[in-house]
Design an enzyme around this catalytic site. Structure first.
Site, PDB file in Angstrom:
ATOM      1  N   LYS A   1      44.392  -8.452  60.746  1.00 38.18           N
ATOM      2  CA  LYS A   1      43.060  -7.990  61.128  1.00 38.18           C
ATOM      3  C   LYS A   1      42.358  -9.028  61.996  1.00 38.18           C
ATOM      4  O   LYS A   1      41.635  -8.678  62.927  1.00 38.18           O
ATOM      5  CB  LYS A   1      42.222  -7.706  59.877  1.00 38.18           C
TER       6      LYS A   1
ATOM      7  N   GLU B   1      33.467  -9.913  57.040  1.00 39.20           N
ATOM      8  CA  GLU B   1      32.842  -9.166  58.120  1.00 39.20           C
ATOM      9  C   GLU B   1      31.435  -8.825  57.698  1.00 39.20           C
ATOM     10  O   GLU B   1      31.222  -8.429  56.547  1.00 39.20           O
ATOM     11  CB  GLU B   1      33.585  -7.829  58.325  1.00 39.20           C
TER      12      GLU B   1
ATOM     13  N   HIS C   1      35.675   2.795  49.904  1.00 37.67           N
ATOM     14  CA  HIS C   1      36.334   2.422  51.170  1.00 37.67           C
ATOM     15  C   HIS C   1      37.583   3.236  51.476  1.00 37.67           C
ATOM     16  O   HIS C   1      38.354   2.878  52.352  1.00 37.67           O
ATOM     17  CB  HIS C   1      36.682   0.924  51.217  1.00 37.67           C
TER      18      HIS C   1
ATOM     19  N   ARG D   1      50.414   3.027  63.173  1.00 37.28           N
ATOM     20  CA  ARG D   1      51.251   4.039  62.534  1.00 37.28           C
ATOM     21  C   ARG D   1      50.594   5.395  62.705  1.00 37.28           C
ATOM     22  O   ARG D   1      49.481   5.491  63.212  1.00 37.28           O
ATOM     23  CB  ARG D   1      51.373   3.746  61.042  1.00 37.28           C
TER      24      ARG D   1
END
Lengths: 187, 515
Positions: free
Chosen positions: B115, B202, B237, B294
């Site tokens: 990430k 984040e 999430h 993907r």
């Protein structure tokens, strides 16, 4: 045929009588005509017709003019499976009910969300105890998280169903548990 | 390419088998111990056991998968999503074995799979990223350092796994008191899920939407972005509802977001199917969140509004074919599509997994309905894997009609034996905020918190009576009947049943009934 049916903690008297093409059914004092077809080993299709109860003057009247006194015929699909020796799980649409037929009265599932009394928190599936969030003697509130069990790759918080006090903790963090294993007792 | 090994299970394995069949390719399945009877085994041309039920010993066991590829003579491997789909070592091992990996290059997986590296790549391509830490936290960072870094990012913040995906290894932190616990939890979940404990921070945007762009890239330098998907309806999430197009995206914003997504993909030489996820704030500014290298779970909604078969294109691209789809057409959605992820979870008990035997399953059908499922009556939902049993998709000319179709399909869907999230979706699709499109990524968690465990399944007294009636009629039909003493009644009932053709026995009231 008379049955004592215990469902959701209530006992109801159900009388089933075969008629020519179906069943006359009386639940407590509510009479209905039911057409039942077995779809497979687990599934029944029921067409349930209401009988207008106010005009029901007794068995003599019932046979003669039953059709005119039938209300709407409501369609239900019901799935039945065995759960223990005298218990059935009966699903009406998406809603499953635990039903005991003529059996001895069973104490309601102690971990159940409703009712009063002690609760036992059990592992809902095999998994691993990640965290125990309370200690013996702690006062807990309804829906307070008690223990975290990891299963199916997710951490699942198990919560108290009602207010109470932690009476016993049966597991340690890191322990692997089987489905149904007691985790925490609350009084 | 003649034979494709599908290194996955469940609905996505079935989805890939269907694409193989339509292309005249032979699908090869693999299965773990508990999946012997699964649909993906029964639909395949050949199927091979790869080990015990635990994912690590089967669907994550690269050597066993490659061994099956050799034995079966497969010439390509499709990884699906999850399991090894974003594992660069597996992609590289497939290539080293002389097989085609149906997906991006191992290098692209490695780069975008991290990430933090992906955020850097997006920034280099001129695309704004969500503010946060540039590097992962050191695994041995003292608590004081962790707290200082968090202060710099600012609260509320998200702790996210560097190798993350699917909402695993992610925690929200609203203030300093929760920080160290959340970092520990995210690390432990990340280690379990991805084998790598590294996490980063984040900043949490205020009420953002999750909007993502599907891409296809061929091996000749063409990258085509598709109309966006809106995936803001999330629980813890994890996406539970997706739709396309997004109500929050104007044609101008669509142009900007899809161009930005294509720019990121081109800058890293991306090939095959991938998705760039953005957060969209209330002022219409968007930020790169991450890239999924993907096929996505929610790819069917894009297929429904564009008419493009994404799995078929994955295979064609892997064969070296050129993308020849009209880039304008796939940015102009035909109608509206919505997907509900149906899980074997009990929505009335905090969404706990509800594994077990499915007694009865009847999927909805009819106009505009697509059900991608790996489940069926008589099958077990195993405890070992993600408990999603089906992706229910509704398409219609516009959003209100698509919602009406979805509600109708949810009502038709009949699953018994296990609990499912069907009642939850029926509730959600009746919420005014959802119907009007007023939501953001925290909307669902806030609504669920406000409900405070109130059941989704309405306890209708009528249903209770019907259950009582059904149990009594069932007992009457099967000839099991009450008798005066337990023990004796069973024999008596059976004998009587034989004699009278399953007529009930008359008797007292203290016996028991058995199915």
């Amino acid at each position: 045929m008379q049955y004592e049916v215990e469902i959701e903690g209530r006992v109801r008297t159900v009388i089933v009588t075969r008629t020519g093409d179906g069943f006359a059914v009386r639940v407590d004092d509510h009479a209905r005509i039911v057409d039942a077809v077995r779809i497979d080993a687990h599934v029944l299709s029921l067409l349930v017709g209401e009988l207008w109860p106010t005009h029901d003057t007794g068995p003599a009247d019932r046979g003669t003019d039953a059709r005119r006194r039938l209300g709407p015929r409501t369609s239900y699909e019901v799935a039945l499976s065995r759960a223990g020796s005298a218990q059935l799980i009966v699903s009406v649409g998406a809603t499953p009910f635990t039903v005991t037929l003529n059996g001895r009265r069973r104490a309601k599932d102690v971990a159940g969300p409703a009712g009063a009394g002690p609760q036992r928190i059990v592992a809902p599936m095999p998994g691993k105890v990640i965290r125990v969030l309370v200690q013996a003697g702690d006062a807990v509130l309804a829906r307070q998280p008690l223990v975290v069990v990891e299963a199916m790759k997710m951490e699942n918080e198990l919560r108290a169903a009602r207010d109470g006090t932690v009476a016993a903790i049966h597991v340690k963090e890191g322990a692997s548990v089987d489905a149904g294993a007691p985790l925490i007792d609350i009084t | 390419m003649k034979k494709i090994l599908i290194a996955n299970r469940g609905e996505i394995a079935v989805r890939i088998i269907r694409a193989c069949r339509e292309m005249g390719l032979s699908p090869i399945s693999v299965y773990s111990e508990c999946d012997r009877g699964a649909l993906h085994v029964r639909y395949a041309d050949e199927a091979y056991a790869i080990g015990p039920s635990a994912p690590r010993e089967s669907y994550l066991h690269a050597d066993a998968l490659l061994d099956v590829a050799r034995r079966s003579g497969a010439d390509a491997v499709h990884p699906g999503y999850g399991f090894l789909a974003e594992n660069q070592e597996f992609a590289a091992a497939v290539r080293a074995a002389g097989l085609t990996f149906i997906g991006p290059s191992p290098e692209a997986i490695a780069l975008m799979g991290s990430k933090t590296a992906a955020r850097a790549a997006a920034a280099r391509a001129g695309v704004p990223v969500v503010p946060g830490t540039g590097e992962p936290l050191a695994p041995d960072a003292p608590d004081a350092d962790v707290a200082r870094i968090a202060d710099e990012v600012g609260y509320p913040l998200l702790v996210k796994a560097v190798a993350g995906g699917g909402g695993k290894g992610m925690r929200t932190v609203t203030d300093r008191t929760e920080l160290i616990g959340a970092v520990g939890a995210a690390r432990s979940e990340a280690r379990t899920a991805f084998g790598e404990a590294a996490v980063y921070f984040e900043r949490q945007l205020v009420r953002p939407r999750h909007v993502e762009v599907q891409l296809l890239g061929d091996e000749h330098g063409t990258v085509v972005p598709f109309v966006e998907r809106e995936c803001s309806i999330q629980r813890r999430h994890q996406k539970v509802v997706e739709e396309t197009p997004s109500l929050a995206v104007s044609p101008a914003l669509r142009q900007a977001m899809t161009s930005a997504a294509a720019a990121v993909a081109r800058s890293v030489g991306y090939t095959n199917a991938g998705t760039i996820e953005f957060l969209l704030d209330e002022d219409g500014r968007f930020y790169f969140l991450e890239m999924n290298t993907r096929l996505q779970v929610e790819h069917p909604i894009t297929e429904m509004v564009t008419g493009i078969d994404l799995v078929r294109w994955q295979i064609r691209i892997a064969r070296g074919e050129r993308l020849d789809i009209d880039p304008e057409a796939v940015l102009a959605p035909n109608g509206h599509a919505i997907e509900c992820r149906i899980y074997a979870e009990d929505p009335d008990n905090n969404f706990l997994p509800s594994p077990g035997r499915i007694l009865q399953l009847r999927a909805p059908a009819g106009p505009g309905i697509r059900d991608d499922s790996g489940a069926g009556a008589g099958l077990d939902v195993p405890i070992f894997y993600d408990p999603m049993i089906s992706k229910l998709v509704a398409w219609a000319e516009n959003r209100p009609q698509a919602l009406a179709r979805m509600r109708r399909a949810l009502d038709e869907y009949l699953v018994t034996g296990i609990r499912t999230t069907l009642p939850f979706f029926s509730w959600l699709l009746a919420q005014p905020a959802f119907i009007e499109g007023r939501f953001h990524t925290a909307y669902l968690d806030e609504e669920l918190k406000a409900r405070n465990g109130r059941p989704f399944t309405e306890a209708r007294p009528e249903a209770e009576e019907i259950a009582a009636i059904a149990a009594a009629i069932h007992a009457t039909m099967t000839g099991a009947a009450p008798a005066s003493a337990t023990g004796r009644w069973k024999v008596q009932a059976r004998l009587d049943g034989l004699r009278t053709g399953a007529r009930p026995v008359r008797g007292g009231s203290a016996g028991g009934i058995r199915l």
